[in-house]
Design a protein around this motif. Structure first.
Motif, mmCIF file in Angstrom:
data_model
loop_
_atom_site.group_PDB
_atom_site.id
_atom_site.type_symbol
_atom_site.label_atom_id
_atom_site.label_comp_id
_atom_site.label_asym_id
_atom_site.label_seq_id
_atom_site.Cartn_x
_atom_site.Cartn_y
_atom_site.Cartn_z
ATOM 1 N N ARG A 77 -15.672 -32.098 -23.393
ATOM 2 C CA ARG A 77 -15.525 -33.134 -24.431
ATOM 3 C C ARG A 77 -15.588 -34.523 -23.815
ATOM 4 N NH1 ARG A 77 -10.265 -31.409 -27.932
ATOM 5 N NH2 ARG A 77 -10.880 -29.290 -28.405
ATOM 6 N N TYR A 78 -14.868 -34.702 -22.732
ATOM 7 C CA TYR A 78 -14.815 -35.989 -22.046
ATOM 8 C C TYR A 78 -16.209 -36.390 -21.553
ATOM 9 C CZ TYR A 78 -13.612 -39.529 -18.587
ATOM 10 O OH TYR A 78 -13.548 -40.688 -17.861
ATOM 11 N N LEU A 79 -16.900 -35.455 -20.924
ATOM 12 C CA LEU A 79 -18.230 -35.748 -20.389
ATOM 13 C C LEU A 79 -19.202 -36.142 -21.496
ATOM 14 C CD1 LEU A 79 -18.516 -32.801 -17.844
ATOM 15 C CD2 LEU A 79 -18.045 -35.206 -17.315
ATOM 16 N N LYS A 80 -19.126 -35.435 -22.609
ATOM 17 C CA LYS A 80 -20.013 -35.746 -23.731
ATOM 18 C C LYS A 80 -19.672 -37.110 -24.326
ATOM 19 C CE LYS A 80 -21.815 -33.848 -27.992
ATOM 20 N NZ LYS A 80 -21.834 -32.721 -28.909
ATOM 21 N N ARG A 81 -18.391 -37.370 -24.500
ATOM 22 C CA ARG A 81 -17.941 -38.628 -25.116
ATOM 23 C C ARG A 81 -18.327 -39.840 -24.277
ATOM 24 N NH1 ARG A 81 -17.214 -42.894 -27.123
ATOM 25 N NH2 ARG A 81 -15.321 -43.726 -28.009
ATOM 26 N N TYR A 82 -18.173 -39.732 -22.967
ATOM 27 C CA TYR A 82 -18.415 -40.873 -22.082
ATOM 28 C C TYR A 82 -19.729 -40.771 -21.320
ATOM 29 C CZ TYR A 82 -13.712 -42.118 -23.339
ATOM 30 O OH TYR A 82 -12.600 -42.450 -24.057
ATOM 31 N N ASN A 83 -20.580 -39.863 -21.764
ATOM 32 C CA ASN A 83 -21.915 -39.713 -21.199
ATOM 33 C C ASN A 83 -21.869 -39.553 -19.674
ATOM 34 O OD1 ASN A 83 -24.659 -39.389 -21.532
ATOM 35 N ND2 ASN A 83 -25.087 -41.568 -21.242
ATOM 36 N N ASN A 85 -21.661 -36.659 -16.271
ATOM 37 C CA ASN A 85 -22.331 -35.397 -15.981
ATOM 38 C C ASN A 85 -21.455 -34.481 -15.125
ATOM 39 O OD1 ASN A 85 -22.409 -36.795 -13.621
ATOM 40 N ND2 ASN A 85 -24.505 -36.310 -13.137
ATOM 41 N N ALA A 86 -21.831 -33.235 -15.132
ATOM 42 C CA ALA A 86 -21.180 -32.226 -14.316
ATOM 43 C C ALA A 86 -22.192 -31.110 -14.088
ATOM 44 C CB ALA A 86 -19.938 -31.687 -15.014
ATOM 45 N N LEU A 143 -18.502 -28.788 -10.850
ATOM 46 C CA LEU A 143 -18.538 -30.050 -10.103
ATOM 47 C C LEU A 143 -18.567 -31.199 -11.100
ATOM 48 C CD1 LEU A 143 -21.303 -29.023 -7.550
ATOM 49 C CD2 LEU A 143 -18.835 -28.990 -7.178
ATOM 50 N N THR A 144 -17.546 -32.018 -11.071
ATOM 51 C CA THR A 144 -17.446 -33.112 -12.033
ATOM 52 C C THR A 144 -18.018 -34.397 -11.453
ATOM 53 O OG1 THR A 144 -15.223 -33.635 -11.265
ATOM 54 C CG2 THR A 144 -15.409 -32.125 -13.122
ATOM 55 N N ASP A 145 -18.637 -35.163 -12.337
ATOM 56 C CA ASP A 145 -19.145 -36.498 -12.003
ATOM 57 C C ASP A 145 -19.882 -36.524 -10.662
ATOM 58 O OD1 ASP A 145 -19.608 -39.070 -12.773
ATOM 59 O OD2 ASP A 145 -17.760 -39.858 -11.898
ATOM 60 N N ALA A 150 -27.079 -34.440 -5.140
ATOM 61 C CA ALA A 150 -25.992 -33.994 -4.262
ATOM 62 C C ALA A 150 -25.690 -32.500 -4.401
ATOM 63 C CB ALA A 150 -24.732 -34.804 -4.532
ATOM 64 N N ILE A 151 -26.211 -31.866 -5.431
ATOM 65 C CA ILE A 151 -25.920 -30.450 -5.665
ATOM 66 C C ILE A 151 -26.399 -29.587 -4.494
ATOM 67 C CG2 ILE A 151 -26.305 -28.481 -7.200
ATOM 68 C CD1 ILE A 151 -24.574 -30.764 -8.341
#
Length: 169
Positions: A77-83, A85-86, A143-145, A150-151
């Motif tokens: 939810r957080y990633l979608k709301r604040y655009n 990535n993970a 992996l957040t943000d 870097a993956i």
């Protein structure tokens, strides 16, 4: 209840000592003058202290499946709301092909390797990453943000340090 009240009073006394110089003692009497906002602030501080993590390990956050699901959903939810990535990774360990399936000693050795790999992955990641044991031989990594380039570095680092420490097991 009497126990809860006594614990609350002891907690207030502890905080008053900590505010002064961290050494000493205090006797606390419940004042009639406490207003609700002060009680709420103390309650919020106490709750925050209870919920906070102590001795944060230098590794990814490892959660059991049920807890992971809730944290994962919140982060999505957080990633979608604040655009933001993970990235998601799933490591699967397979037994060597010459392993007789079902041999108890060999199964135990394989599961020991799986346990060791899970710990290795957890310790190889950042504190802001999440890791979950999906199956006995699978490790799910969130992996957040992180930037896409870097993956491959993360995967290469995990696999490279594993092979360096353990060889081809």
């Amino acid at each position: 209840d009497l126990y809860t009240d006594a614990l609350s009073l002891a907690d207030k006394a502890l905080y008053s000592v900590k505010k002064k110089d961290k050494h000493g003692f205090a006797m606390f009497k419940d004042d009639e003058t406490d207003d609700d906002s002060s009680a709420n602030t103390t309650g919020l501080k106490a709750l925050s202290m209870i919920l906070s993590e102590r001795n944060i390990p230098d590794s990814a956050l490892s959660l059991e499946k049920e807890a992971f699901i809730n944290v994962y959903r919140f982060i999505m939810r957080y990633l979608k709301r604040y655009n933001r990535n993970a990235f998601k990774l799933l490591f699967t360990i397979t037994p060597p092909s010459d392993n007789d399936a079902g041999a108890p000693d060999e199964d135990k050795h394989f599961y020991d390797i799986c346990d060791k790999f899970f710990e290795h992955v957890k310790e190889s990641l950042r504190k802001s990453d999440l890791v979950m044991r999906y199956r006995k031989n699978q490790v799910f990594v969130f992996l957040t943000d992180i930037k896409e380039f870097a993956i491959s570095q993360v995967i290469g680092g995990i696999k490279g340090s594993w092979h360096k420490e353990n060889g081809d097991i």
